[in-house]
Design an enzyme around this catalytic site. Sequence first.
Site, PDB file in Angstrom:
ATOM      1  N   ARG A 224       0.850  -1.186   0.000  1.00 52.68           N
ATOM      2  CA  ARG A 224       0.000   0.000   0.000  1.00 52.68           C
ATOM      3  C   ARG A 224       0.885   1.235   0.000  1.00 52.68           C
ATOM      4  O   ARG A 224       1.954   1.245   0.648  1.00 52.68           O
ATOM      5  CB  ARG A 224      -0.888   0.016   1.259  1.00 52.68           C
ATOM      6  CG  ARG A 224      -1.979  -1.034   1.255  1.00 52.68           C
ATOM      7  CD  ARG A 224      -3.018  -0.734   0.181  1.00 52.68           C
ATOM      8  NE  ARG A 224      -4.130  -1.675   0.189  1.00 52.68           N
ATOM      9  CZ  ARG A 224      -4.224  -2.756  -0.577  1.00 52.68           C
ATOM     10  NH1 ARG A 224      -3.262  -3.066  -1.428  1.00 52.68           N
ATOM     11  NH2 ARG A 224      -5.285  -3.535  -0.515  1.00 52.68           N
ATOM     12  N   HIS A 272      -1.050  -0.294  -9.878  1.00 55.80           N
ATOM     13  CA  HIS A 272      -1.578  -1.303  -8.947  1.00 55.80           C
ATOM     14  C   HIS A 272      -1.986  -2.575  -9.696  1.00 55.80           C
ATOM     15  O   HIS A 272      -3.124  -3.040  -9.583  1.00 55.80           O
ATOM     16  CB  HIS A 272      -2.761  -0.723  -8.150  1.00 55.80           C
ATOM     17  CG  HIS A 272      -2.921  -1.398  -6.812  1.00 55.80           C
ATOM     18  ND1 HIS A 272      -3.197  -0.736  -5.652  1.00 55.80           N
ATOM     19  CD2 HIS A 272      -2.833  -2.697  -6.461  1.00 55.80           C
ATOM     20  CE1 HIS A 272      -3.280  -1.581  -4.646  1.00 55.80           C
ATOM     21  NE2 HIS A 272      -3.056  -2.796  -5.115  1.00 55.80           N
TER      22      HIS A 272
HETATM   23  C1  GLV Z   1      -5.039  -5.595  -3.763  1.00 59.66           C
HETATM   24  O1  GLV Z   1      -4.324  -4.689  -3.550  1.00 59.66           O
HETATM   25  C2  GLV Z   1      -5.636  -6.410  -2.740  1.00 59.66           C
HETATM   26  O2  GLV Z   1      -5.598  -6.039  -1.566  1.00 59.66           O
HETATM   27  O3  GLV Z   1      -6.163  -7.482  -3.087  1.00 59.66           O
END
Ligand code: GLV
Length: 314
Positions: A224, A272
Amino acid sequence: MAILLNNHGYDNASWQAALAELMPDQQVFLFADMTPERRQQIEYALVWDHPPGDLAAYPNLRAVHLLGAGTEAVDADPAMPDVPVLRLVDPQVLEDMARYALYWVLHFHRRFGVYADQQSRAHWERHNLCASDEFPVLVLGLGMVGKTVAGRLADNGYKVLGWDRNSVTLPDIDCFSADDLKAALPQSRMIINCLPLTPDTRHMINAGLLSQLPAETVLVNISRGEVLAEADVIAALAEGRLSRAVLDAFSIEPLPADSPLWRHPDIHITPHMSGATYARSAAKLVVDNIHRIEQGEQPFPLHRPGRFTDKNKM
Ligand code: GLV
C-alpha cells in the site's frame, strides 16, 4: 437470498458473468441498482472499497466477502455489522505478485535498464554480473504475499532475507523479526515491501529506515502507498541511498496526473497491477465460501469472525 456486488472502482461485469455461471439460481444486485426492497434480500455482500456505513443497511446480511486481500475499507468503517468478514486471497494473485517481484529483481540484478540505455546510444558493453546468491533481496512482511514472493525469489537462486513483526521460519530464507530489522537492512540490495497497511506500518518505510540501507538500494512497493513516507523516499533517491523505486501502490489511486512521481527519472510506476484480482479464478473461491457458510462450515480466510447467524449453526 440475494447477493450484493460492489467491486468499486473495478470491473463488475466479469464478476456478474462468473457468478451467473457458478450460481445460476442466485440473484446478484449491483450496488448501483440497490433499492430498499433489495436491501432486505441481501445475505452476502461481495465488496471492494465500499462506502463507509453501507454494510450496516442490509438487515439480513450474513457475511461480507472482500474482493481483494486488503482490509483497509472494513477496518476504517465505524459502522460495520457484526457478521463474518472474509478476505480474498487468490493463489493466482499471489503468483502474479511473486512474478512481478521476480521481474524487477531480474531487471536490476541483470541491469536491463542499463542495457536499454546503452541501446539508445548504440553502445556495446558487457557488465560483470554478481552471482544471484550474492544479490540479497529483503522481503518486508511474511504474510501470504511476502511468503510467496520470498519463496519464488529463493527458487530462482537469489539470496533472500525476510522480515516480519512476528517470528516466522521459512525454508531457504534468512528470517528476521521485530527489532532485528536493523540487522537485515544493511545487508540488502533490494527491498520488496509486502507489509499490510496498519496503524503500525503506516509510514514505516521512512527516513529512519531508509538511512540504514546500503547506498543504491532498490525499493519495490507492492503493498500500500501509505506504508511509505513518500517525501522520504524521494529524498533517499536524491541522496543516492536508493538508486531506484518501483511503485505499484499509492496513497491516492489512481495516481493524480499532476503527481511528481509520474515524471521522476528514478521511479518506475505501474497502476496497482502487480496482483490484480480476476473473477475468472477468484469467483470460485468466493462461491466456495458462500457454500461453506450455507452448510454451516467455517469459511476462510476470516478477517473478522463476527457473529454467525443461527442458520449457520456455528
Ligand atoms: C489488492 O491490492 C488487494 O488487496 O487485493
